[in-house]
Design an enzyme around this catalytic site. Structure first.
Site, PDB file in Angstrom:
ATOM      1  CB  SER A  96      35.284 -36.831 -43.218  1.00 29.83           C
ATOM      2  OG  SER A  96      35.895 -35.559 -43.254  1.00 29.83           O
ATOM      3  CG  HIS A 137      36.607 -35.647 -39.833  1.00 28.98           C
ATOM      4  ND1 HIS A 137      37.350 -35.887 -40.971  1.00 28.98           N
ATOM      5  CD2 HIS A 137      36.985 -36.592 -38.936  1.00 28.98           C
ATOM      6  CE1 HIS A 137      38.141 -36.932 -40.762  1.00 28.98           C
ATOM      7  NE2 HIS A 137      37.933 -37.380 -39.547  1.00 28.98           N
ATOM      8  CG  ASP A 153      40.295 -40.154 -39.281  1.00 31.27           C
ATOM      9  OD1 ASP A 153      40.885 -41.073 -38.701  1.00 31.27           O
ATOM     10  OD2 ASP A 153      39.450 -39.427 -38.721  1.00 31.27           O
TER      11      ASP A 153
END
Length: 196
Positions: free
Chosen positions: A20, A47, A140
């Site tokens: 991310s 992401h 996540d």
């Protein structure tokens, strides 16, 4: 509990990578280190903003010695190909030969998200999966790492102390542990030795 990581050659049938915040630079470092003879597919979730096209496949293709493509629904898994999750879709492993895209709800506000990829890959590849979780600013990936380890797969997590954003690797370590906690340079060296 830390398990000893066996030699890479012949041990895995797929590699999944999640990242991310700060992930683009980290992914470039790792993908550029992959050997041109890599005998397994590599599936990547970074992401992304959901409302505009991604240029990641083109960006990563410049330094990576393997073909890099944005995944499409029903893309065929092939050894030595890097598949990048597209914006606004979760990337899933449908079976040992096929990828799928999903419009299921975002996970931790992200679609694509890391957990769906890791969980689906763990269900298909089990102990023959290698999962790498890198820098990021959410949690996540924590459930995904847990699924990989529960299925007998191997999880490497970037050392939180060197990550551009430590939240994601630290969260996964606290939630599921890891087989190895490695710096990016250490991961690069391991991947360079991944030959048929």
């Amino acid at each position: 509990m830390k398990r000893r990581t066996p030699p890479l050659a012949g041990r895995y049938d797929a590699i999944v990578i999640g990242a991310s915040a700060g992930g683009v630079a980290a992914l470039r470092m790792l993908l550029d280190a992959l050997p041109s003879t890599l005998p397994v597919p590599v599936l990547v979730v970074q992401h992304l903003p959901r409302d505009r096209p991604s240029q990641l496949a083109e960006l990563f293709a410049h330094g990576c010695p393997l073909p890099v493509a944005e995944a499409e629904d029903k893309s065929r898994l092939a050894p030595g190909v890097v598949w990048i999750a597209p914006p606004d879709y979760h990337l899933l492993v449908e079976d040992r030969a096929t990828l799928a895209l999903s419009l299921d709800e975002p996970v931790m506000f992200s679609r694509p998200a890391i957990d769906p990829l890791f969980e689906s890959a763990a269900a298909v590849f089990g102990e023959r999966l290698l999962a790498l979780l890198l820098t990021g600013a959410s949690s996540d990936g924590s459930e995904g790492i847990a699924a990989v380890r529960a299925a007998g797969g191997t999880a490497w997590i970037q050392c939180p102390d060197e990550a551009a954003s430590s939240t994601m690797p630290a969260s996964a370590l606290a939630h599921a542990g890891a087989d190895e906690v490695l710096t990016l340079d250490q991961i690069r060296e391991r991947l360079r030795g991944f030959h048929p």
